[in-house]
Design an enzyme around this catalytic site. Structure first.
Site, PDB file in Angstrom:
ATOM      1  N   GLU A 117       1.375   3.893  -3.620  1.00 25.97           N
ATOM      2  CA  GLU A 117       0.874   5.232  -3.249  1.00 25.97           C
ATOM      3  C   GLU A 117       1.935   6.116  -3.547  1.00 25.97           C
ATOM      4  OE1 GLU A 117      -1.129   8.344  -2.966  1.00 25.97           O
ATOM      5  OE2 GLU A 117      -2.078   6.395  -3.016  1.00 25.97           O
ATOM      6  N   HIS A 141       0.958  -1.299  -0.021  1.00 29.35           N
ATOM      7  CA  HIS A 141      -0.046  -0.180   0.074  1.00 29.35           C
ATOM      8  C   HIS A 141       0.880   1.070  -0.021  1.00 29.35           C
ATOM      9  CE1 HIS A 141      -3.645   2.265   1.289  1.00 29.35           C
ATOM     10  NE2 HIS A 141      -2.898   3.342   1.611  1.00 29.35           N
ATOM     11  N   LYS A 163       3.034   5.892  -7.365  1.00 30.10           N
ATOM     12  CA  LYS A 163       1.818   6.560  -8.214  1.00 30.10           C
ATOM     13  C   LYS A 163       2.186   8.021  -8.245  1.00 30.10           C
ATOM     14  CE  LYS A 163      -2.106   5.994  -6.568  1.00 30.10           C
ATOM     15  NZ  LYS A 163      -2.668   7.365  -6.177  1.00 30.10           N
ATOM     16  N   ASN A 164       2.245   8.616  -6.816  1.00 32.43           N
ATOM     17  CA  ASN A 164       2.627   9.981  -6.848  1.00 32.43           C
ATOM     18  C   ASN A 164       4.020  10.475  -7.524  1.00 32.43           C
ATOM     19  OD1 ASN A 164       0.238  10.182  -5.488  1.00 32.43           O
ATOM     20  ND2 ASN A 164       1.397  10.471  -3.441  1.00 32.43           N
TER      21      ASN A 164
END
Length: 495
Positions: A304, A300, A307-308
């Site tokens: 994240e 997780h 992706k950012n």
């Protein structure tokens, strides 16, 4: 028009198609306390609640509408502190010392303690936030779960009871599966309705959400452990002990998270940056870096952050012939394992770094309310990705920090404990309740700066709260290590 059926439900019609049901707990005196029911009926009408939606009388009506037995049970469990478990203890229980009966005996008490602790804090929230329909719905889910688990308080763990308990835990896990999205909707409603008002509202809500989501992570770990070990569910890998991998390959999780983030990036932008991984393992004679951890938590966080980083890099270099790669460095020390994700996405100003961890801040377009439950991209645009990732890191005494060079890029570092990692759980007490009181004190610095405005409300999410560890001793002389940004939990018998 509504009526109370013999099954303990109130059923009523909304328009021509939608029907709503209110679940009435056994201990609720509906004849003498009908006002809570009428308020929920009004809420269903105002929110145009859909077919087969269930509601249960929430805990703020407890003293008025519940039996004394329920109130006594709720108050009793709310006075206990959650029992923080270590990764080592969870692994040993699942592989060596544990049985389904002892897991039942521990969970029926521990889940009630954790639910009661966080439910106590619901009523301390600003009234305007409590009145959001989505927030009330989440609170009702938690109370319904509390009531269902109390059914097992006085039962011995025979085969029928164990099977029924497993079914109940599975039902609770399913009910709580949309908690994050539903609470996010309530926060967005609050942000839109009270934009520009007192910053203290944001601090109180952030303090609550940090604790609420950490509590949820802990409850979910306990549910998953029991259901994977004794509920007939198959673990993701034969080496896993429930949801824990005692030898988690960090680089493998990094590549898995990066590949999935890359798929999304190419879907939206038709391109993506390459990945460069560097590993350092100076204290072990091994090529791969491994750690005992929950792989889904690590995934997780990495998904994240990847992706950012991809979004920032692609948007900054979309008109250039080459897109700079994203570099990930992994180093396992004696006490900490650190994962650094570096990008050249332009960064952000120093004063805005801490805002990235706020639940009311996002740099992505806000999703439309009608699409919030469709789940196209995980939490995209809600402003929840980084705050939740930091909570996952801090749950087992780690951390997630950001370092920005405005105009160049960002470094995100995940810190994980290599040994003796224990849960960091919120505790409801007088100190916690004071955090919800209105603060009207005057500023004690002449000029606002990021370090003077750091969130001081959250004991686990504050901007200037330092991470440290203390060795404490319980009543029997047993030594244990706890994280200094939480208060020492009272040790309960973990069987």
């Amino acid at each position: 028009m509504f009526k109370l059926t013999n099954t303990g439900r109130i059923s009523f019609q909304i328009g021509f198609k939608n029907r709503c049901k209110i679940v009435i707990p056994k201990m609720f005196d509906v004849n003498n306390h009908l006002s809570p029911v009428l308020l929920i009926v009004q809420e269903c009408y105002s929110n145009k609640t859909g077919h087969n939606d269930n509601h249960i009388i929430s805990d703020d009506f407890c003293k008025k509408g519940m039996s004394q037995a329920f109130c006594d049970s709720f108050d009793m469990y709310g006075k206990y502190n959650p029992s923080a478990l270590s990764l080592q203890k969870l692994s040993e229980f699942g592989s060596k010392t544990g049985t389904e009966e002892s897991s039942f005996e521990f969970l029926r008490d521990e889940l009630l303690v954790r639910l009661a602790n966080i439910m106590k804090e619901f009523n301390l929230l600003p009234v305007s936030f409590q009145q959001r329909g989505s927030v009330a719905m989440v609170r009702n889910w938690y109370q319904q779960s509390f009531i269902e688990i109390t059914e097992f308080e006085k039962h011995n763990p025979d085969r029928d009871i164990l099977e029924k308990f497993t079914e109940t835990l599975n039902k609770i896990r399913l009910r709580h599966s949309k908690v994050v999205e539903t609470m996010a909707k309530g926060v967005m409603e609050m942000r839109d309705a009270f934009e520009g008002e007192s910053r203290n509202y944001d601090q109180q809500i952030t303090y609550f959400l940090d604790r609420f989501y950490t509590n949820r992570i802990g409850i979910r770990v306990l549910l998953n452990q029991h259901l994977l070990l004794y509920g007939g569910e198959l673990a993701h890998h034969p080496q896993h002990i429930g949801c824990i991998n005692p030898s988690c390959d960090v680089e493998e999780v990094i590549r898995d998270a990066y590949d999935n983030a890359r798929f999304l990036c190419e879907h939206y932008y038709m391109c993506s940056p390459d990945l460069i991984i560097e590993s350092y393992n100076p204290y072990e004679k091994a090529d791969s870096i491994r750690i005992e951890y929950v792989p889904s938590h690590l995934y997780h966080m990495l998904f994240e952050l990847s992706k950012n980083a991809m979004r920032a890099v692609v948007e900054r270099h979309e008109n250039k012939p080459e897109i700079p790669p994203i570099k990930i460095a992994v180093c396992k020390g004696k006490e900490d394992l650190a994962i650094k994700i570096s990008d050249q996405g332009g960064g952000i100003s120093y004063g805005k770094v801490e805002q990235l961890f706020g639940y009311m801040f996002t740099t992505a377009p806000q999703p439309q309310p009608s699409h919030m439950m469709e789940g196209s991209a995980p939490l995209a645009g809600y402003g929840y990705g980084l705050p939740l990732s930091r909570l996952y890191a801090r749950y087992f005494q780690g951390d997630l920090v950001l370092y920005s060079m405005e105009g160049y890029g960002m470094d995100a570092i995940i810190y994980l404990k290599v040994k003796d990692a224990m849960e960091c759980l919120p505790i409801y007490n007088k100190t916690a309740s004071k955090m919800y009181e209105t603060d009207t004190s005057a500023p004690d610095w002449s000029s606002p700066s990021p370090w003077t405005q750091a969130r001081g409300y959250s004991t686990i999410g504050g901007g200037n709260v330092s991470r440290g560890y203390s060795t404490l001793t319980d009543g029997q002389g047993a030594r244990r290590t706890v994280c200094t940004w939480t208060r020492q939990p009272r040790l309960l018998d973990c069987h």
